[in-house]
Enzyme design. Structure first.
Site, PDB file in Angstrom:
ATOM      1  N   SER A 129       0.834  -1.199   0.000  1.00  0.00           N
ATOM      2  CA  SER A 129       0.000   0.000   0.000  1.00  0.00           C
ATOM      3  C   SER A 129       0.866   1.244   0.000  1.00  0.00           C
ATOM      4  O   SER A 129       1.996   1.228   0.495  1.00  0.00           O
ATOM      5  CB  SER A 129      -0.898   0.012   1.235  1.00  0.00           C
ATOM      6  OG  SER A 129      -0.128   0.262   2.405  1.00  0.00           O
ATOM      7  N   ASP A 130       0.335   2.331  -0.571  1.00  0.00           N
ATOM      8  CA  ASP A 130       0.913   3.623  -0.245  1.00  0.00           C
ATOM      9  C   ASP A 130       0.694   3.828   1.253  1.00  0.00           C
ATOM     10  O   ASP A 130      -0.175   3.205   1.861  1.00  0.00           O
ATOM     11  CB  ASP A 130       0.259   4.737  -1.057  1.00  0.00           C
ATOM     12  CG  ASP A 130       1.129   5.988  -1.133  1.00  0.00           C
ATOM     13  OD1 ASP A 130       2.084   6.108  -0.336  1.00  0.00           O
ATOM     14  OD2 ASP A 130       0.849   6.848  -1.988  1.00  0.00           O
ATOM     15  N   TRP A 131       1.494   4.693   1.853  1.00  0.00           N
ATOM     16  CA  TRP A 131       1.483   4.815   3.305  1.00  0.00           C
ATOM     17  C   TRP A 131       0.154   5.423   3.783  1.00  0.00           C
ATOM     18  O   TRP A 131      -0.087   6.614   3.646  1.00  0.00           O
ATOM     19  CB  TRP A 131       2.675   5.653   3.753  1.00  0.00           C
ATOM     20  CG  TRP A 131       3.891   4.836   4.114  1.00  0.00           C
ATOM     21  CD1 TRP A 131       4.613   4.932   5.264  1.00  0.00           C
ATOM     22  CD2 TRP A 131       4.534   3.799   3.354  1.00  0.00           C
ATOM     23  NE1 TRP A 131       5.643   4.014   5.273  1.00  0.00           N
ATOM     24  CE2 TRP A 131       5.606   3.298   4.109  1.00  0.00           C
ATOM     25  CE3 TRP A 131       4.274   3.208   2.114  1.00  0.00           C
ATOM     26  CZ2 TRP A 131       6.438   2.268   3.685  1.00  0.00           C
ATOM     27  CZ3 TRP A 131       5.103   2.177   1.674  1.00  0.00           C
ATOM     28  CH2 TRP A 131       6.163   1.723   2.447  1.00  0.00           C
ATOM     29  N   GLY A 132      -0.711   4.550   4.315  1.00  0.00           N
ATOM     30  CA  GLY A 132      -2.014   4.979   4.776  1.00  0.00           C
ATOM     31  C   GLY A 132      -3.135   4.756   3.782  1.00  0.00           C
ATOM     32  O   GLY A 132      -4.231   5.298   3.946  1.00  0.00           O
ATOM     33  N   ALA A 133      -2.897   3.935   2.747  1.00  0.00           N
ATOM     34  CA  ALA A 133      -3.896   3.741   1.696  1.00  0.00           C
ATOM     35  C   ALA A 133      -4.824   2.566   1.946  1.00  0.00           C
ATOM     36  O   ALA A 133      -5.675   2.275   1.098  1.00  0.00           O
ATOM     37  CB  ALA A 133      -3.201   3.544   0.344  1.00  0.00           C
TER      38      ALA A 133
END
Length: 752
Positions: free
Chosen positions: A230-234
């Site tokens: 994931s993108d960070w926090g996605a």
């Protein structure tokens, strides 16, 4: 060191499996000490590492180790040189190995849908083919040395506004032709260790939970064998994301995410074999990434700085050179104007920000090259109101100089991750200073320092020469001096169109959207595809760039081979390029394909190949570019696949999207892509099919009027489905007759 993944999967507990699908800290995967599974480190690094060996700050933005800051993607894309990207990639890998970093989180290969996107400096181009080739270069360079990459942000992540929630509503053809091809090129050609999913939704489903994107397209169609992170926090719903194909959530949402996975398995909502697939991907990544853990290596800072300087110089685009005023002789008395010359801006802000090993400024580098250099700031960075004293000082410094080199550009606060721009204007105080300087000395060389496109209407009238230097990394100052002095002949070509107005951009009416959604209403007409379709004048077209020498193209030969039917169609494009000027230089041979008559709306032309060639003065060389079948294809939403339509295609060769002196038309044979004939097909569609047309004419009752032979009637009713026409009492074809005609067409069309 390796991991026996099959054996480990039998030994891991459910709790340990769940833990492995989240990290252990901001930049680290989770270890399982009892089984010898180590933690590996990942880090941002599109144009330089941002490694934080400790825990990192609360958002992972501060305290990174010193690293070489190479030119940003928007800069190095203008090199049009995948081999240069490979060299940069290899340097990044060496720096990663020196700090035991396993995966570099880059490159960013999203398409520049709008010049307003705040993160455009991190992306290569508005064109998917160029993006894919450059991205493949850097991925190959990094991974060849045993360090992983993370190709991002998958997919349709083209704005910063509401980026974690916005729903990108985009049709499949546009996805396939514009926003997915660069990912496809790198996945199928390079097998990146990881692909990073985006924050946004695509057609109603978050990228992290989008099984069509992460499984159907990425794994089933393209054969991706790596890990999806994931993108960070996605990740918004961990179990649905895991089921959709997301392997690793970062940063870890502890203990919430692992606990939800365990609960889902125990309740039967999640099949454990699906979790095992995700754990296998994590263990495969750790097995590859652990190779750097015991290294004790260093990198050559001086060598990497020299590479950064060469890359920055090759990325500079000469946009205007009246006179020509450039290059400047060493004896030139130069007035350097602009605070950016003394206080350089050489990278963007946000997650890509690098702690450079050193940083050159252009003022010092120009002072070292030219016999006499004076300086005046001219304006303050980050200010918009003109400072009369600074402006007057600049005019005084310029008045007696042989040439003025004036630096203007965008302050860091104007473009960054996290927000989009609202306009394309340069700061008013800088434009005011430029006008004041040009009023006393017209010999002005303007150097632009910016990460993305700006409008130049108030710049060009005052610029005898215009140099686009982009955000050129820590060695940008020296690179600019190299180009202005002529020790490097500029060979950069624009990887994005420079428009005259923001409103001319095809996404203007649909960016950045509202109410949680953005509609990609321009479809495939992005960048130069849109400008060409509307015949809109631009300041500088895609692919444009000048040199200190001149080049001539001749002897175009296009040779077709293979066939569409078996997927082997290819075109070998050969052209002779001659350096007709006085000095050595490099030219980019650009090959575009135009479908002369298509059944769907297609761009006027599309880049499908290129080659960069270096030539001595007077030298000629034959350059060859091979186009595959995809170069002639479009995505058919009717047939749900790539298709080539039989007909004539123009292969255009030249030096920009609007300077294509050589054209050869080729005839391509291909199977029909028409939809099957049914009762719901229109009269036009029946008449376009020879078999169907004959069936209609046979079916018309004797003595009854044949509608296919009445052009005036066809023009009125031709778009109506035949099932509708059969219900009209005045027609000579009833429903029973139509059904028989459809059956006969199907029999004749079915292969025996």
């Amino acid at each position: 060191m390796t991991l026996d993944v099959d054996a480990l999967l039998t030994e891991l507990t459910l709790t340990e499996k769940a833990a492995l699908t989240s990290g252990s800290a901001f930049w680290f995967t989770a270890p399982v000490d009892r089984l010898g599974i180590p933690s590996i480190m990942v880090s941002d690094g599109p144009h330089g590492l941002r490694a934080q060996p400790g825990e990192g700050d609360h958002v992972g933005l501060g305290g990174s180790l010193p690293a070489t800051c190479f030119p940003t993607a928007s800069a190095v894309a203008s090199s049009w040189n995948p081999e240069l990207l490979r060299r940069i990639g290899a340097a990044l890998a060496r720096e990663a190995r020196a700090c035991r970093l396993s995966v570099i989180l880059g490159p960013g290969i999203n398409i520049k849908r709008s010049p307003l996107c705040g993160r455009n400096f991190e992306y290569f181009s508005e064109d998917p083919f160029l993006t894919g080739e450059l991205g493949a270069g850097i991925v190959d360079g990094i991974q060849a040395l045993g360090v992983g990459t993370s190709v991002k942000h998958f997919a349709a992540n083209n704005q910063e506004t509401d980026r974690l929630r916005v729903d990108a509503r985009v049709d499949e053809r546009t996805l396939r032709e514009i926003y997915l091809p660069a990912f496809e090129r790198i996945v199928t050609g390079c097998q990146p260790w990881t692909v990073m999913c985006a924050y946004n939704k695509i057609n109603g489903t978050s990228a992290s939970e989008n099984s069509w994107l992460l499984t159907t397209v990425l794994r089933d169609e393209w054969g991706f064998r790596g890990l999806v992170v994931s993108d960070w926090g996605a990740v918004y719903h961990r179990v649905p994301a895991l089921q959709a194909g997301l392997d690793l959530e970062m940063p870890p949402n502890l203990p919430r995410s692992p606990a939800r996975i365990v609960a889902a398995v125990e309740s039967g909502d999640l099949v454990e074999s699906v979790l095992d697939d995700r754990v296998r991907a994590v263990l495969d990544l750790v097995g590859k990434g652990m190779g750097v853990l015991d290294l004790d290596e260093e990198f050559d800072r001086d060598d990497h700085h020299r590479l950064a300087r060469a890359a920055a110089a090759e990325s500079i685009v000469l946009l205007k050179n009246s006179g020509p005023i450039l290059p400047l002789a060493a004896s030139t008395r130069v007035a350097v104007i602009g605070e950016f010359a003394r206080t350089p801006r050489f990278q963007g802000a946000g997650s890509s920000q690098v702690n450079p090993t050193r940083a050159e400024n252009a003022l010092d580098e120009l002072t070292a090259v030219f016999a006499q250099v004076t300086f005046a700031a001219g304006y303050g960075i980050g200010e918009t109101v003109a400072d009369e004293e600074l402006r007057a000082e600049a005019a005084r410094a310029a008045v007696d100089a042989d040439a003025v080199v004036m630096f203007i550009g965008l302050p860091g606060a104007d473009e960054s991750e996290g927000f989009d721009r609202t306009h394309l204007d340069l700061p008013a105080n800088q434009l005011s200073a430029l006008a004041a300087v040009a009023a006393v000395n017209p010999a002005v060389v303007v150097v632009l320092v910016n990460g993305s496109a700006v409008v130049l209407g108030e710049v060009l009238p005052h610029a005898t020469a215009l140099v686009e230097a982009w955000l050129g990394g820590q060695a940008a100052g020296g690179a600019i001096a190299d180009v202005l002095s002529g020790s490097v002949n500029p060979s950069g070509r624009l990887a994005e169109t420079i428009p005259n107005r923001l409103a001319d951009n095809s996404s203007f009416l649909n960016f950045p959207g509202d109410s949680g959604a953005v509609r990609y209403g321009e479809g495939v007409f992005v960048g130069y595809r849109g400008f060409d379709a509307t015949a809109t004048d631009v300041a500088f077209p895609f692919g444009f760039g000048l040199s200190y020498t001149t080049f001539e193209f001749a002897d175009l030969v296009v040779t077709l081979s293979g066939s569409v039917a078996d997927g082997t169609l290819a075109a070998d494009v050969a052209v002779t390029v001659t350096n007709t000027g006085p000095v050595a230089g490099a030219e980019v041979v650009q090959v575009y394909v135009r479908d002369i008559a298509a059944s769907v709306a297609r761009p006027v032309r599309e880049l499908k190949g290129f080659a960069k060639v270096s030539l001595a003065a007077g030298e000629s060389r034959s350059v060859s570019v091979t186009l595959g079948q995809r170069a002639f294809s479009f995505w058919s939403e009717l047939l749900d696949r790539w298709v080539v339509e039989a007909g004539r295609f123009a292969v255009e060769v030249g030096r920009s999207s609007r300077d294509l002196p050589l054209v050869e038309v080729v005839e391509v044979a291909a199977p029909s892509i028409a939809a099957p004939i049914t009762a719901g097909s229109t009269l036009h569609e029946w008449m376009a099919d020879p078999v169907a047309l004959e069936l209609i004419r046979e079916a018309v009752a004797a003595g009854q009027p044949d509608p296919t032979r009445d052009p005036e009637l066809v023009s009125v009713i031709g778009t109506m489905p035949m099932s509708t026409l059969a219900g009209f009492s005045a027609m000579s074809l009833d429903h029973d007759t139509l059904e028989r005609a459809v059956s006969r067409w199907t029999e004749q069309a079915t292969p025996r």
